[in-house]
Design a protein around this motif. Structure first.
Motif, PDB file in Angstrom:
ATOM      1  N   THR A  52     -30.749   7.877  14.720  1.00 21.30           N
ATOM      2  CA  THR A  52     -30.241   7.364  13.443  1.00 21.30           C
ATOM      3  C   THR A  52     -29.380   8.410  12.734  1.00 21.30           C
ATOM      4  O   THR A  52     -29.532   9.627  12.958  1.00 21.30           O
ATOM      5  N   ALA A  53     -28.502   7.938  11.860  1.00 24.83           N
ATOM      6  CA  ALA A  53     -27.674   8.843  11.060  1.00 24.83           C
ATOM      7  C   ALA A  53     -28.540   9.727  10.169  1.00 24.83           C
ATOM      8  O   ALA A  53     -28.227  10.904   9.950  1.00 24.83           O
ATOM      9  N   ALA A  54     -29.651   9.160   9.684  1.00 21.15           N
ATOM     10  CA  ALA A  54     -30.549   9.939   8.819  1.00 21.15           C
ATOM     11  C   ALA A  54     -31.156  11.113   9.575  1.00 21.15           C
ATOM     12  O   ALA A  54     -31.271  12.224   9.042  1.00 21.15           O
ATOM     13  N   ASP A  55     -31.533  10.873  10.829  1.00 17.27           N
ATOM     14  CA  ASP A  55     -32.107  11.963  11.635  1.00 17.27           C
ATOM     15  C   ASP A  55     -31.045  12.999  11.979  1.00 17.27           C
ATOM     16  O   ASP A  55     -31.312  14.209  11.963  1.00 17.27           O
ATOM     17  N   TRP A  56     -29.832  12.544  12.288  1.00 22.12           N
ATOM     18  CA  TRP A  56     -28.747  13.494  12.542  1.00 22.12           C
ATOM     19  C   TRP A  56     -28.478  14.334  11.293  1.00 22.12           C
ATOM     20  O   TRP A  56     -28.165  15.530  11.387  1.00 22.12           O
ATOM     21  N   ASN A  57     -28.608  13.736  10.119  1.00 17.73           N
ATOM     22  CA  ASN A  57     -28.400  14.471   8.881  1.00 17.73           C
ATOM     23  C   ASN A  57     -29.453  15.566   8.707  1.00 17.73           C
ATOM     24  O   ASN A  57     -29.140  16.683   8.287  1.00 17.73           O
ATOM     25  N   LYS A  58     -30.709  15.237   9.049  1.00 15.26           N
ATOM     26  CA  LYS A  58     -31.776  16.249   8.986  1.00 15.26           C
ATOM     27  C   LYS A  58     -31.482  17.399   9.946  1.00 15.26           C
ATOM     28  O   LYS A  58     -31.716  18.572   9.624  1.00 15.26           O
ATOM     29  N   VAL A  59     -30.967  17.068  11.120  1.00 18.13           N
ATOM     30  CA  VAL A  59     -30.616  18.103  12.100  1.00 18.13           C
ATOM     31  C   VAL A  59     -29.503  18.996  11.543  1.00 18.13           C
ATOM     32  O   VAL A  59     -29.574  20.229  11.627  1.00 18.13           O
ATOM     33  N   ALA A  60     -28.485  18.369  10.944  1.00 18.98           N
ATOM     34  CA  ALA A  60     -27.383  19.145  10.365  1.00 18.98           C
ATOM     35  C   ALA A  60     -27.891  20.077   9.275  1.00 18.98           C
ATOM     36  O   ALA A  60     -27.452  21.236   9.169  1.00 18.98           O
ATOM     37  N   GLU A  61     -28.823  19.596   8.454  1.00 18.43           N
ATOM     38  CA  GLU A  61     -29.357  20.413   7.369  1.00 18.43           C
ATOM     39  C   GLU A  61     -30.137  21.618   7.897  1.00 18.43           C
ATOM     40  O   GLU A  61     -30.236  22.644   7.220  1.00 18.43           O
ATOM     41  N   SER A  89     -22.375  25.979  16.644  1.00 17.84           N
ATOM     42  CA  SER A  89     -21.469  25.246  15.755  1.00 17.84           C
ATOM     43  C   SER A  89     -21.049  23.911  16.376  1.00 17.84           C
ATOM     44  O   SER A  89     -20.830  22.929  15.670  1.00 17.84           O
ATOM     45  N   ASN A  90     -20.949  23.853  17.715  1.00 22.14           N
ATOM     46  CA  ASN A  90     -20.654  22.574  18.379  1.00 22.14           C
ATOM     47  C   ASN A  90     -21.744  21.545  18.095  1.00 22.14           C
ATOM     48  O   ASN A  90     -21.455  20.362  17.855  1.00 22.14           O
ATOM     49  N   TRP A  91     -22.994  21.981  18.115  1.00 25.99           N
ATOM     50  CA  TRP A  91     -24.100  21.073  17.811  1.00 25.99           C
ATOM     51  C   TRP A  91     -24.066  20.646  16.344  1.00 25.99           C
ATOM     52  O   TRP A  91     -24.327  19.488  16.017  1.00 25.99           O
ATOM     53  N   LEU A  92     -23.726  21.580  15.460  1.00 25.78           N
ATOM     54  CA  LEU A  92     -23.638  21.233  14.043  1.00 25.78           C
ATOM     55  C   LEU A  92     -22.522  20.212  13.822  1.00 25.78           C
ATOM     56  O   LEU A  92     -22.689  19.242  13.070  1.00 25.78           O
ATOM     57  N   ILE A  93     -21.393  20.405  14.496  1.00 23.01           N
ATOM     58  CA  ILE A  93     -20.288  19.443  14.394  1.00 23.01           C
ATOM     59  C   ILE A  93     -20.736  18.070  14.878  1.00 23.01           C
ATOM     60  O   ILE A  93     -20.459  17.048  14.229  1.00 23.01           O
ATOM     61  N   ARG A  94     -21.426  18.037  15.998  1.00 28.96           N
ATOM     62  CA  ARG A  94     -21.907  16.756  16.534  1.00 28.96           C
ATOM     63  C   ARG A  94     -22.849  16.086  15.546  1.00 28.96           C
ATOM     64  O   ARG A  94     -22.771  14.871  15.313  1.00 28.96           O
ATOM     65  N   ALA A  95     -23.736  16.882  14.943  1.00 27.71           N
ATOM     66  CA  ALA A  95     -24.687  16.329  13.972  1.00 27.71           C
ATOM     67  C   ALA A  95     -23.956  15.781  12.751  1.00 27.71           C
ATOM     68  O   ALA A  95     -24.278  14.689  12.263  1.00 27.71           O
ATOM     69  N   LEU A  96     -22.979  16.509  12.256  1.00 29.56           N
ATOM     70  CA  LEU A  96     -22.216  16.054  11.088  1.00 29.56           C
ATOM     71  C   LEU A  96     -21.486  14.746  11.386  1.00 29.56           C
ATOM     72  O   LEU A  96     -21.473  13.824  10.556  1.00 29.56           O
ATOM     73  N   GLU A  97     -20.899  14.658  12.557  1.00 35.42           N
ATOM     74  CA  GLU A  97     -20.168  13.442  12.928  1.00 35.42           C
ATOM     75  C   GLU A  97     -21.105  12.242  12.987  1.00 35.42           C
ATOM     76  O   GLU A  97     -20.802  11.172  12.450  1.00 35.42           O
ATOM     77  N   HIS A  98     -22.247  12.409  13.630  1.00 32.12           N
ATOM     78  CA  HIS A  98     -23.189  11.295  13.763  1.00 32.12           C
ATOM     79  C   HIS A  98     -23.899  10.973  12.448  1.00 32.12           C
ATOM     80  O   HIS A  98     -24.405   9.867  12.280  1.00 32.12           O
ATOM     81  N   ALA A  99     -23.924  11.935  11.529  1.00 31.40           N
ATOM     82  CA  ALA A  99     -24.550  11.704  10.223  1.00 31.40           C
ATOM     83  C   ALA A  99     -23.584  11.060   9.232  1.00 31.40           C
ATOM     84  O   ALA A  99     -23.953  10.809   8.086  1.00 31.40           O
ATOM     85  N   GLY A 100     -22.348  10.812   9.667  1.00 26.78           N
ATOM     86  CA  GLY A 100     -21.358  10.228   8.768  1.00 26.78           C
ATOM     87  C   GLY A 100     -20.739  11.239   7.829  1.00 26.78           C
ATOM     88  O   GLY A 100     -20.230  10.877   6.765  1.00 26.78           O
ATOM     89  N   ARG A 101     -20.748  12.503   8.220  1.00 27.40           N
ATOM     90  CA  ARG A 101     -20.206  13.575   7.377  1.00 27.40           C
ATOM     91  C   ARG A 101     -18.992  14.238   8.054  1.00 27.40           C
ATOM     92  O   ARG A 101     -18.814  15.448   8.006  1.00 27.40           O
ATOM     93  N   SER A 102     -18.151  13.426   8.661  1.00 23.59           N
ATOM     94  CA  SER A 102     -17.013  13.943   9.429  1.00 23.59           C
ATOM     95  C   SER A 102     -16.037  14.738   8.574  1.00 23.59           C
ATOM     96  O   SER A 102     -15.308  15.593   9.097  1.00 23.59           O
TER      97      SER A 102
END
Length: 222
Positions: A52-61, A89-102
């Protein structure tokens, strides 16, 4: 090889653990970040499952503060640290994209480009956003920063700039790029590529004469 095959079972089991979905994702990311021997070949089984986008957001945080605290190094250690930082940073970018924070991706890439010389990644994202002035700015900045110490990156950036000139149908400048390749590595292939580019630019006879003169004399034309 035997360890790697066992890891596939681990990643199949990961979604069934008591960890929350975001914790599972961080566990998998940490496993890959810490893997120096290509053992984690089973991770695709885990990542293929919907997140989920919410989980990706937690990962980004969780990943963003880690990147801010990442320590650098010098020499060979510094190169290794840059490689690890790029992976993080590649993982953080992926998390941001999937969290809707492109919208946060390009600013992140800009900050990281000067820290790890990851100019190619930044330019790629700027091209996708069609931010052409910034594409040109960062290509030139990246070439200046890497042409001595990291010529491979500088060559990639030069190729990206040549492709941009091709998009613009600026055939004279495209031919100039191929001319530079020829003068740096004279040979049949670079000569043929230069001839094709010069023909498209409408300057084939002049360029062919100058190139042959260079091959015969070693004197580079002005």
């Amino acid at each position: 090889a035997e360890i790697s095959s066992c890891m596939k079972i681990v990643f199949l089991a990961l979604p069934r653990t008591s960890l929350s979905p975001a914790e599972q994702m961080l566990w998998a990311i940490d496993a890959e970040l810490g893997d120096s021997y290509d053992l984690c070949q089973g991770t695709e089984m885990f990542w293929q499952q919907e997140k989920t986008a919410a989980d990706w957001n937690k990962v980004a945080e969780q990943l963003a503060p880690r990147l801010q605290k990442f320590a650098g190094g010098k020499g060979a250690e510094g190169f290794s640290q840059q490689y690890r930082r790029d992976n993080l940073s590649n993982w953080l970018i992926r998390a941001l994209e999937h969290a809707g924070r492109s919208d946060e991706v390009i600013p992140l890439c800009e900050r990281e480009a000067e820290k790890t010389k990851s100019y190619v990644r930044l330019v790629t994202y700027l091209k996708q956003a069609k931010r052409w002035k910034e594409v040109e700015h960062w290509i030139h900045k990246g070439i200046a920063a890497t042409q001595q110490s990291l010529p491979g990156i500088a060559a990639q950036l030069r190729t990206m700039l040549r492709e941009r000139r091709e998009q613009e149908k600026n055939w004279l400048q495209v031919a100039a790029f191929y001319a530079e390749d020829f003068f740096q590595q004279p040979g049949a292939h670079t000569f043929q590529e230069l001839e094709k580019a010069a023909k498209r630019a409408g300057v084939a006879p002049t360029v062919r004469t100058a190139a042959l003169h260079y091959l015969e004399t070693g004197v580079r034309p002005q």
